[in-house]
Design a protein around this motif. Structure first.
Motif, PDB file in Angstrom:
ATOM      1  N   ALA A 149     -13.999  -1.182   3.179  1.00 32.12           N
ATOM      2  CA  ALA A 149     -12.940  -2.387   2.566  1.00 32.12           C
ATOM      3  C   ALA A 149     -13.375  -2.864   1.342  1.00 32.12           C
ATOM      4  CB  ALA A 149     -12.889  -3.151   3.844  1.00 32.12           C
ATOM      5  N   ILE A 150     -12.186  -2.727   0.411  1.00 36.02           N
ATOM      6  CA  ILE A 150     -12.331  -3.561  -0.850  1.00 36.02           C
ATOM      7  C   ILE A 150     -11.720  -4.801  -1.121  1.00 36.02           C
ATOM      8  CG2 ILE A 150     -12.072  -3.058  -3.346  1.00 36.02           C
ATOM      9  CD1 ILE A 150     -13.830  -1.043  -1.880  1.00 36.02           C
ATOM     10  N   ASP A 151     -12.379  -5.776  -1.493  1.00 32.21           N
ATOM     11  CA  ASP A 151     -11.727  -7.192  -1.550  1.00 32.21           C
ATOM     12  C   ASP A 151     -10.979  -7.509  -2.792  1.00 32.21           C
ATOM     13  OD1 ASP A 151     -13.552  -7.978  -3.599  1.00 32.21           O
ATOM     14  OD2 ASP A 151     -14.896  -8.994  -2.085  1.00 32.21           O
ATOM     15  N   ASP A 152     -10.401  -8.746  -2.945  1.00 33.88           N
ATOM     16  CA  ASP A 152      -9.503  -8.928  -4.121  1.00 33.88           C
ATOM     17  C   ASP A 152     -10.383  -9.158  -5.534  1.00 33.88           C
ATOM     18  OD1 ASP A 152     -10.713 -11.300  -2.833  1.00 33.88           O
ATOM     19  OD2 ASP A 152      -9.372 -12.557  -3.742  1.00 33.88           O
ATOM     20  N   ARG A 153     -11.884  -8.858  -5.455  1.00 32.34           N
ATOM     21  CA  ARG A 153     -12.572  -8.979  -6.499  1.00 32.34           C
ATOM     22  C   ARG A 153     -13.097  -7.469  -6.824  1.00 32.34           C
ATOM     23  NH1 ARG A 153     -16.819 -12.759  -4.004  1.00 32.34           N
ATOM     24  NH2 ARG A 153     -16.121 -11.527  -2.290  1.00 32.34           N
ATOM     25  N   LEU A 188     -11.608  -2.476  12.344  1.00 36.50           N
ATOM     26  CA  LEU A 188     -12.818  -2.939  11.969  1.00 36.50           C
ATOM     27  C   LEU A 188     -12.801  -4.469  11.416  1.00 36.50           C
ATOM     28  CD1 LEU A 188     -13.578   0.054   9.349  1.00 36.50           C
ATOM     29  CD2 LEU A 188     -14.681  -0.437  11.707  1.00 36.50           C
ATOM     30  N   ALA A 189     -13.800  -5.447  11.654  1.00 37.48           N
ATOM     31  CA  ALA A 189     -13.540  -6.778  11.255  1.00 37.48           C
ATOM     32  C   ALA A 189     -14.422  -7.245  10.335  1.00 37.48           C
ATOM     33  CB  ALA A 189     -13.883  -7.350  12.674  1.00 37.48           C
ATOM     34  N   TYR A 190     -13.752  -8.014   9.463  1.00 34.62           N
ATOM     35  CA  TYR A 190     -14.219  -8.790   8.210  1.00 34.62           C
ATOM     36  C   TYR A 190     -14.338 -10.066   8.305  1.00 34.62           C
ATOM     37  CZ  TYR A 190     -14.092  -3.714   6.654  1.00 34.62           C
ATOM     38  OH  TYR A 190     -14.026  -2.414   6.958  1.00 34.62           O
ATOM     39  N   VAL A 201      -8.566  -0.152   1.209  1.00 32.73           N
ATOM     40  CA  VAL A 201      -9.413   0.720   1.941  1.00 32.73           C
ATOM     41  C   VAL A 201      -9.684   1.913   1.613  1.00 32.73           C
ATOM     42  CG1 VAL A 201     -10.200   1.600   4.488  1.00 32.73           C
ATOM     43  CG2 VAL A 201      -8.843  -0.775   3.908  1.00 32.73           C
ATOM     44  N   GLN A 202     -10.862   2.530   1.164  1.00 33.87           N
ATOM     45  CA  GLN A 202     -10.941   3.692   0.779  1.00 33.87           C
ATOM     46  C   GLN A 202     -12.047   4.520   1.473  1.00 33.87           C
ATOM     47  OE1 GLN A 202     -12.647   2.612  -3.241  1.00 33.87           O
ATOM     48  NE2 GLN A 202     -14.822   2.537  -2.440  1.00 33.87           N
ATOM     49  N   ILE A 221     -10.067   8.397  -1.906  1.00 29.48           N
ATOM     50  CA  ILE A 221      -8.683   8.212  -1.397  1.00 29.48           C
ATOM     51  C   ILE A 221      -8.673   6.872  -0.918  1.00 29.48           C
ATOM     52  CG2 ILE A 221      -6.989   8.838   0.653  1.00 29.48           C
ATOM     53  CD1 ILE A 221      -8.906  11.432   0.918  1.00 29.48           C
ATOM     54  N   ILE A 222      -7.418   6.388  -1.512  1.00 26.75           N
ATOM     55  CA  ILE A 222      -7.300   4.555  -1.250  1.00 26.75           C
ATOM     56  C   ILE A 222      -6.081   4.527  -0.545  1.00 26.75           C
ATOM     57  CG2 ILE A 222      -6.931   2.649  -2.489  1.00 26.75           C
ATOM     58  CD1 ILE A 222      -8.697   3.679  -4.667  1.00 26.75           C
ATOM     59  N   TRP A 223      -6.001   3.541   0.350  1.00 26.82           N
ATOM     60  CA  TRP A 223      -4.805   2.938   0.930  1.00 26.82           C
ATOM     61  C   TRP A 223      -4.629   1.633   0.657  1.00 26.82           C
ATOM     62  CZ3 TRP A 223      -8.006   6.292   3.372  1.00 26.82           C
ATOM     63  CH2 TRP A 223      -7.560   7.462   4.225  1.00 26.82           C
TER      64      TRP A 223
END
Length: 224
Positions: A149-153, A188-190, A201-202, A221-223
């Motif tokens: 998971a990739i955040d806004d930063r 998946l929880a964050y 998500v990649q 691959i990125i969603w």
């Protein structure tokens, strides 16, 4: 679900002491960042997932960007079998990121959090994975945790792994044996501090040559 003291840990770091007795429903917390996505981002109910972009061997090409509900075909090298000195083929899978959902800290109303954790915002990533391989993964290796998971930063975030059942976001394990045609769905929880959000998500796993990283490592691959 049984009551009592359970443990939740980030996937690769320190232990969080959580007393999980029962879990409530979802909600929406106010956000301090304008870039936070809607509470739910998902494909329309009942819609067929569009085709992914094919690459060599029928795999989705490195660097492909997909929407939620779209399917990627890739290969996954179980961590317990990885050997960087040898060529890695991996097990063939179909991977779908179905949604990113923003939750509320109220989802953790029966979980014992410290003051800092209480200021975090939960995010939930729902994924579906189908095996296209006749060989099962060894041991307890789970392809779902290979998703990042990739955040806004633009930073990667570690998911929380519950040693118990968190009903709001159940991180189920693959069926046994997880072989050709078997499918499972997991969540998946964050816990995002400081008003941060999960943006995408990649998937960076894939086949590689000996003494080389997979092309998907630099071009995932990125969603989202």
């Amino acid at each position: 679900m049984q009551s009592g003291r359970l443990t939740a840990v980030p996937a690769a770091t320190a232990i969080l002491g959580l007393a999980l007795a029962a879990c409530g429903g979802s909600g929406t917390a106010a956000s301090t960042q304008p870039s936070v996505p809607p509470a739910t981002a998902t494909a329309p109910a009942g819609s067929a997932p569009p085709s992914s972009v094919p690459a060599s061997g029928g795999l989705t090409a490195p660097g492909t960007h997909l929407g939620f509900g779209q399917v990627a075909t890739g290969r996954w090298v179980p961590p317990s079998t990885y050997n960087g000195q040898k060529a890695q083929r991996g097990l063939k899978l179909q991977v779908t990121v179905e949604s990113i959902q923003k939750g509320s800290i109220g989802d953790f109303k029966n979980v014992d959090l410290n003051a800092s954790e209480r200021k975090s915002t939960p995010y939930y990533v729902t994924v579906r994975i189908k095996s296209l391989d006749s060989a099962p993964p060894p041991g307890t290796d789970d392809p779902a945790i290979s998703l990042d998971a990739i955040d806004d930063r633009g930073q990667q975030q570690e998911s929380i792994t519950f040693l118990g059942t968190f009903q709001r976001c159940d991180d189920t394990t693959p069926p046994k044996p997880f072989t050709d045609g078997k499918t499972f769905e997991s969540c998946l929880a964050y816990l995002m501090p400081g008003g941060g959000s999960i943006q995408s998500v990649q998937w960076k796993d894939g086949p590689s040559k000996a003494d080389s990283v997979t092309p998907y490592f630099d071009h995932p691959i990125i969603w989202g």
